[in-house]
Motif scaffolding. Structure first.
Motif, short mmCIF file in Angstrom:
data_model
loop_
_atom_site.label_atom_id
_atom_site.label_comp_id
_atom_site.label_asym_id
_atom_site.label_seq_id
_atom_site.Cartn_x
_atom_site.Cartn_y
_atom_site.Cartn_z
N ARG A 149 -2.00 3.89 -0.08
CA ARG A 149 -1.82 5.07 0.78
C ARG A 149 -1.39 6.31 0.01
NH1 ARG A 149 -1.18 3.61 6.45
NH2 ARG A 149 -1.30 1.35 6.59
N SER A 191 0.82 -1.22 0.00
CA SER A 191 0.00 0.00 0.00
C SER A 191 0.85 1.27 0.00
CB SER A 191 -0.94 0.02 1.21
OG SER A 191 -0.24 0.29 2.40
N ARG A 192 2.10 1.18 0.40
CA ARG A 192 2.99 2.34 0.45
C ARG A 192 3.76 2.57 -0.84
NH1 ARG A 192 3.64 3.93 5.91
NH2 ARG A 192 2.59 2.48 7.30
#
Length: 190
Positions: A180, A67-68
């Motif tokens: 994110r 997600s990063r």
């Protein structure tokens, strides 16, 4: 004659109940195996839940890592996430992992697969649009065009003790989160 037999039987049972003579051999023979089985079962169930917990934590770490990402991921990246998952779980057995990027279309009220990759041997297959299209029961409510990262794992737990079930138990985890820092995580060669 009958009342006398009943009175003698009642007297015998009363004496037997109130007797303090004898040994605890009978009680020991009954209770010790039951106590041993209970302790063994407690250990085995604890170990099985610990096994599942480790896999859930590893899945959360992998989904958070993905997600990063702000750039495209590659198949080598996906391969290395499986290696990392195996290192986290510290398992000699086989683990299988599936990473999928899912999107939602509110006009059709359907989910779709952007990409899905599977690593390892087991029952998990790559997700398709047909397999995920109406899975409202397992996927969260999403906004139109929103993307979701889903990481699933499958492993088989082999019981260490024989407490009544000796075949392997399938342990499956499923975690998901939204990207994110980027709108979606892309994998051009997936």
């Amino acid at each position: 004659m009958r009342p006398m037999l009943i009175a003698r039987l009642k007297s015998f049972l009363t004496r037997f109940r109130d007797s303090t003579r004898g040994t605890v051999t009978v009680e020991t023979v009954i209770v010790v195996p039951l106590l041993f089985w209970t302790l063994s079962a407690t250990y085995e169930f604890f170990e099985m839940y610990r096994y599942k917990s480790v896999r859930e934590k590893a899945s959360y770490t992998i989904v958070d890592m993905i997600s990063r990402e702000q750039t495209n991921v590659s198949t080598a990246y996906v391969d290395n996430t499986k290696t990392l998952f195996d290192d986290f779980t510290n398992d000699r057995g086989e683990n299988q992992m599936r990473i999928s990027i899912i999107t939602y279309n509110s006009d059709d009220d359907e989910y779709a697969i952007v990409w899905s990759e599977v690593r390892g041997d087991g029952p998990l297959d790559e997700l398709t649009d047909d397999s995920i299209k109406t899975r409202h029961d397992i996927l969260p409510i999403m906004g139109n065009g929103e993307h979701l990262i889903q990481v699933e794992s499958y492993s088989e737990y082999e019981p260490q003790l024989d407490i009544g079930f000796s075949k392997a138990i399938g342990i499956q985890t499923r975690v998901f989160t939204s990207p994110r820092f980027a709108e979606q995580v892309k994998c051009p060669d997936c």
